[in-house]
Structures are given as structure tokens and as C-alpha cells.
Enzyme design. Structure first.
Site, PDB file in Angstrom:
ATOM      1  N   ASP A  86       2.827  -7.123  10.733  1.00 39.65           N
ATOM      2  CA  ASP A  86       3.770  -6.921  11.843  1.00 39.65           C
ATOM      3  C   ASP A  86       3.507  -7.888  12.985  1.00 39.65           C
ATOM      4  O   ASP A  86       4.432  -8.390  13.617  1.00 39.65           O
ATOM      5  CB  ASP A  86       3.676  -5.475  12.365  1.00 39.65           C
TER       6      ASP A  86
ATOM      7  N   ARG B 228       0.850  -1.189   0.000  1.00 39.18           N
ATOM      8  CA  ARG B 228       0.000   0.000   0.000  1.00 39.18           C
ATOM      9  C   ARG B 228       0.877   1.227   0.000  1.00 39.18           C
ATOM     10  O   ARG B 228       1.712   1.385   0.898  1.00 39.18           O
ATOM     11  CB  ARG B 228      -0.861   0.039   1.275  1.00 39.18           C
TER      12      ARG B 228
ATOM     13  N   THR C 216      -1.101   7.463  -0.626  1.00 37.10           N
ATOM     14  CA  THR C 216      -2.356   7.388  -1.393  1.00 37.10           C
ATOM     15  C   THR C 216      -3.210   6.191  -0.986  1.00 37.10           C
ATOM     16  O   THR C 216      -4.384   6.123  -1.331  1.00 37.10           O
ATOM     17  CB  THR C 216      -2.048   7.248  -2.892  1.00 37.10           C
TER      18      THR C 216
ATOM     19  N   ASP D 173      -1.499  -3.866  12.858  1.00 34.31           N
ATOM     20  CA  ASP D 173      -0.941  -4.281  11.572  1.00 34.31           C
ATOM     21  C   ASP D 173      -0.758  -5.795  11.578  1.00 34.31           C
ATOM     22  O   ASP D 173       0.090  -6.324  12.303  1.00 34.31           O
ATOM     23  CB  ASP D 173       0.401  -3.579  11.335  1.00 34.31           C
TER      24      ASP D 173
END
Ligand code: URA
Length: 213
Positions: free
Chosen positions: A207, A108, A112, A204
Site C-alpha cells: 500500500d 496472504r 489463515t 503495509d
């Protein structure tokens, strides 16, 4: 639960919900998080394969010969969206060990939030395979949309999308582009925050699976 317009299956099974609650806890260790994702992967594999075609084969029991159903495992392809999607693979492959595995690499863009492809590898003969796309977090939906756009170029027989958590925004975006692809998720959370993270979510996923934070 199934939403009639576009299919969204929320897996309300108590075992799935219990394990998801443990995974959301911020102090859960990497090893425990990874093990729980594997276990949920196994449980979700049951649900996502519920409609899978079977064929009758002739077998011998200790007492008689009979025709009995089997799934053609090699016709299934798990498509893991890198990198968090690989966290789902072990559990799914426990249940369907004969499945093939494809990978889609997308990141990603942090500004944006648009998905950018850097890797794509599928097994041959996709037109006769049922594809099950794996990504734990359906957040903005941009990665999922891009992965399925690309996957459709290989013309698989069917496509399903499996995640652990979905944001309403992600479901809307995904089904605006791929209305016929059913989504399987353990929960639909409240919303996305300004950074594109699911709230309350679990942080996340990559992670937490790989211990990179
Ligand atoms: N990806 C993640 O890993 N977590 C989120 O909350 C959103 C996207």
C-alpha cells in the site's frame, strides 16, 4: 551482523538505517517512500552480491592491456514476490542492469495468513542462475517459504532472500524450511501483531509503495 547457525545479515550501514527510519514514518508520501525503497534496494544490492563469482576478461586501459574481473550479470535473476517485491526491483536493476527478472504471485489469505500462489514465471536456464528473492517484509514468513519452495523446483544455482524488515517469527519459520538460504535485511523488528503485521514496522509495504490506501 551474521547469525552463525543460519545466515541472517543485518545491514547496519548508516545510509541504509537512515533511509529505513524515513520510510517507517507514517506521514511519508508515496513518492518519497518509493524513492527511498529504490535507494535502499541499490545499497542492499551491494551487500547481497558481495560473494558473487567474477571472471577475468582482457581489456585495454589507455596505458596497457590487463585482465580484470567482471560479474556475469545475466546469471543473476531477481525474483520479485508480487506485489511489494517489485518495489525493490528498480534499485537492484540499477546496480545489475543485465539481471533477469522472475515473478511469483502470492497473496496472504487474510484469515489463515497462508500464502496462495496465483502467478509464477521465471527465465529459462535457472540451473545456471543465482536467484535473489525480493520481498520487503518477512512477516510470518509463509509467502517467503512458499516462494522459495516453488523456486527450488526450477533448481537455481543459489538462492538468497532480501527484505527490508524481518520479524523474529518470520526468520524462524523461513529457516525451519530453508535453513541454507541466507537472509539479508535492514532490521529485525520486535514481533508480529495479531493481524500478521510487523511491529513497529512500517505498515503495509504494498500500500505504501503503490499508494493504494
Ligand atoms: N506485509 C506488510 O506489508 N507489512 C507487514 O507489516 C507485514 C506483512
Amino acid at each position: 551482523m551474521t547469525n552463525d547457525t543460519h545466515q541472517v545479515h543485518v545491514l547496519s550501514h548508516p545510509l541504509v538505517q537512515h533511509k529505513l527510519t524515513l520510510m517507517r514514518q507514517k506521514d511519508r508520501s508515496t513518492s518519497s517512500f518509493r524513492r527511498l525503497l529504490g535507494e535502499i534496494g541499490m545499497l542492499m544490492a551491494y551487500e547481497v552480491t558481495r560473494e558473487m563469482p567474477t571472471q577475468l576478461i582482457e581489456i585495454e586501459t589507455p596505458l596497457a592491456t590487463m585482465r580484470s574481473p567482471v560479474i556475469e550479470g545475466r546469471k543473476t535473476v531477481f525474483v520479485a514476490i508480487l506485489r511489494a517485491g517489485t518495489g525493490f526491483l528498480d534499485g537492484m536493476l540499477e546496480v545489475i542492469p543485465g539481471a533477469r527478472v522472475g515473478h511469483v504471485g502470492l497473496y496472504r489469505d487474510p484469515k489463515t495468513l497462508v500464502a496462495v500462489e496465483y502467478y509464477f514465471k521465471m527465465p529459462h536456464g535457472m540451473h545456471e542462475r543465482d536467484a535473489i528473492v525480493l520481498d520487503p517484509m518477512l512477516a510470518t514468513g509463509n509467502s517467503a517459504v512458499a516462494a522459495v519452495d516453488r523456486l527450488k523446483e526450477t533448481k537455481p544455482r543459489s538462492i538468497r532472500f532480501v527484505c527490508l524488515l524481518a520479524a523474529p517469527e518470520g526468520i524462524k519459520n523461513f529457516h525451519a524450511h530453508h535453513p541454507e538460504v541466507p537472509i539479508y535485511t535492514a532490521a529485525i523488528d520486535e514481533r508480529l501483531n495479531d493481524h500478521g503485521y510487523i511491529v513497529p514496522g512500517l505498515g503495509d509495504a504494498g500500500d505504501r509503495i503503490f499508494g493504494t490506501k
